[in-house]
Design a protein around this motif. Structure first.
Motif, PDB file in Angstrom:
ATOM      1  N   ALA A 374      22.225 -57.205  41.347  1.00 47.81           N
ATOM      2  CA  ALA A 374      21.709 -55.866  41.046  1.00 47.81           C
ATOM      3  C   ALA A 374      22.544 -55.279  39.923  1.00 47.81           C
ATOM      4  CB  ALA A 374      21.750 -54.985  42.289  1.00 47.81           C
ATOM      5  N   PRO A 375      22.448 -55.847  38.723  1.00 48.71           N
ATOM      6  CA  PRO A 375      23.302 -55.401  37.624  1.00 48.71           C
ATOM      7  C   PRO A 375      22.907 -54.011  37.131  1.00 48.71           C
ATOM      8  CG  PRO A 375      21.665 -56.951  36.829  1.00 48.71           C
ATOM      9  CD  PRO A 375      21.539 -56.943  38.323  1.00 48.71           C
ATOM     10  N   PRO A 376      23.738 -53.373  36.332  1.00 50.54           N
ATOM     11  CA  PRO A 376      23.347 -52.099  35.723  1.00 50.54           C
ATOM     12  C   PRO A 376      22.022 -52.229  34.965  1.00 50.54           C
ATOM     13  CG  PRO A 376      25.685 -52.499  35.389  1.00 50.54           C
ATOM     14  CD  PRO A 376      25.121 -53.761  35.966  1.00 50.54           C
ATOM     15  N   LEU A 377      21.287 -51.139  34.926  1.00 52.22           N
ATOM     16  CA  LEU A 377      19.973 -51.150  34.262  1.00 52.22           C
ATOM     17  C   LEU A 377      20.097 -51.320  32.759  1.00 52.22           C
ATOM     18  CD1 LEU A 377      18.140 -48.266  36.180  1.00 52.22           C
ATOM     19  CD2 LEU A 377      18.386 -50.687  36.820  1.00 52.22           C
ATOM     20  N   ILE A 378      21.314 -51.227  32.226  1.00 50.90           N
ATOM     21  CA  ILE A 378      21.534 -51.363  30.785  1.00 50.90           C
ATOM     22  C   ILE A 378      21.826 -52.798  30.374  1.00 50.90           C
ATOM     23  CG2 ILE A 378      22.393 -48.989  30.588  1.00 50.90           C
ATOM     24  CD1 ILE A 378      25.247 -50.227  30.424  1.00 50.90           C
ATOM     25  N   ILE A 379      21.834 -53.743  31.296  1.00 54.18           N
ATOM     26  CA  ILE A 379      22.214 -55.113  30.970  1.00 54.18           C
ATOM     27  C   ILE A 379      21.328 -55.662  29.857  1.00 54.18           C
ATOM     28  CG2 ILE A 379      20.730 -56.236  32.696  1.00 54.18           C
ATOM     29  CD1 ILE A 379      23.149 -58.154  33.220  1.00 54.18           C
TER      30      ILE A 379
END
Length: 400
Positions: A374-379
């Motif tokens: 669940a990485p940051p949405l900015i990845i």
């Protein structure tokens, strides 16, 4: 002594001596972050693919979040529920606008507290209407406070704390027929997640939430949708239930809403929105102006930077990259947007998490046979490619 620093090993030993043992001793001591990357106490860099369990929506040290929090704390940091602050009003209005339905909001500090509010709302509604029991899903997770835990379908963490204050009937997740059989006119509410995060990011079948809505409409039970993990862009939609075109009676939010600041929200629609009377519920810190300012910055940034679309496109890239890996330990990938699980053919998730950490990637062994991503949405694409390219070697380090 405040302000002291130490090596990772030193801080881990101090953690173990000072804290209750419910977490064990986590494997990494993090000291700072920037974007999707974090650094530990010994200076080692990692790509953060779990973002504090789907919390750090904008990654770490995002300028918009830093500015919003700094500006607000310089104005007023706390008001309590005895007074109104502007950020809480703006945030409640913004959430209702994104939901596109009239309702009322209660702010708390965490997902468990948001679900506790939903539980109390449904309990009061049920008592007023002669409805005594609840229905929830097996393997579902709604929190660890006593009310939220009573709705959590995980015997391993639930049973030792019973008996619980209300009867909850558990049904298999995703089985609409079982749900229909369990929900009668004596049922107060049904608690469901759009996908079960703690069970290993297990999505509901298409149409399941619509079926649940129809079942609740037919019996008069409330439909409570727990979007603690799935909301605020995590699946590529503001709220995962919107993909099904349903409106719940109660919605719970937390995690990604604050981007790292503690906040939870319970939103109720229709008649249940005004079930509480003055004094029925409260929170000293709920609606805290700093947390609400952070949440407003998160929502503004997601919209301004097109992060819903990035969650969809980057999530598809990550899922396709994992699926393309040909390795005997990998069974497949499941999930939506930037909320995924890599599933294994054996119970080796803990070992995979450790191998990924050694390779410079932070993931979460959410189940014995699955890691959660669940990485940051900015990845970005380059960061995803770096993980996918390294993933086969990570698996090979584990596979005998």
């Amino acid at each position: 002594m405040t302000g002291a620093t130490g090596t990772g090993a030193e801080l881990s030993a101090r953690f173990e001596a000072a804290f209750m043992p419910n977490y064990g001793v986590p494997p990494v001591v993090l000291t700072r972050g920037e974007g999707c990357r974090v650094w530990d106490a010994d200076g080692r860099e990692y790509l953060d693919l779990i973002s504090g369990i789907a919390v750090s929506s904008l990654g770490h040290a995002h300028p918009a979040l830093t500015a919003a929090v700094s500006e607000q704390v310089a104005k007023i940091a706390h008001t309590s529920n005895l007074f109104i602050n502007e950020p809480e009003v703006l945030l409640a209005e913004r959430l209702l606008g994104l939901l596109g339905a009239p309702g009322r909001v209660f702010f708390a500090n965490s997902g468990a507290e948001a679900n506790e509010c939903a539980y109390k709302l449904a309990r009061k509604y049920g008592k007023a209407n002669g409805r005594g029991y609840f229905v929830a899903a097996e393997n579902g997770f709604h929190g660890r406070t006593l009310g939220a835990l009573s709705l959590t379908g995980k015997p391993s963490i639930r049973d030792q704390f019973g008996p619980f204050p209300v009867e909850v009937r558990f049904v298999p997740f995703g089985d609409a027929d079982a749900l229909k059989s369990a929900v009668t006119e004596e049922c107060a509410a049904v608690f469901l997640e759009p996908a079960q995060g703690e069970a290993g990011v297990v999505p509901a079948p298409d149409g399941y939430l619509r079926a649940a809505r129809e079942i609740c409409d037919g019996t008069g039970a409330l439909l409570v949708v727990d979007e603690i993990q799935s909301a605020i862009g995590r699946t590529g939609h503001w709220f995962a239930h919107q993909r099904e075109g349903v409106v719940p009676d109660i919605l719970t939010l937390a995690k990604g809403l604050g981007g790292g600041l503690p906040i939870g929200a319970c939103v109720a629609f229709g008649e249940v929105a005004t079930v509480f009377a003055k004094g029925d519920h409260g929170s000293t810190f709920g609606g805290n102006p700093v947390a609400c300012a952070a949440a407003l910055a998160v929502l503004d940034t997601i919209e301004r930077e097109g992060l819903l679309e990035n969650a969809r496109s980057a999530g598809a890239r990550l899922a396709e990259g994992i699926a393309s890996v040909d390795h005997p330990l990998l069974a497949g990938v499941r999930g939506t947007g930037l909320w995924l699980a890599a599933v294994f053919t054996a119970d080796r998730a803990v070992e995979v998490q450790a191998a990924a950490q050694r390779a410079g990637f932070l993931v979460n062994a959410v189940q014995p046979d699955a890691i959660r991503l669940a990485p940051p949405l900015i990845i970005n694409a380059a960061e995803i490619t770096s993980f996918v390219a390294t993933f086969p070697a990570i698996l090979s380090e584990v596979q005998p």
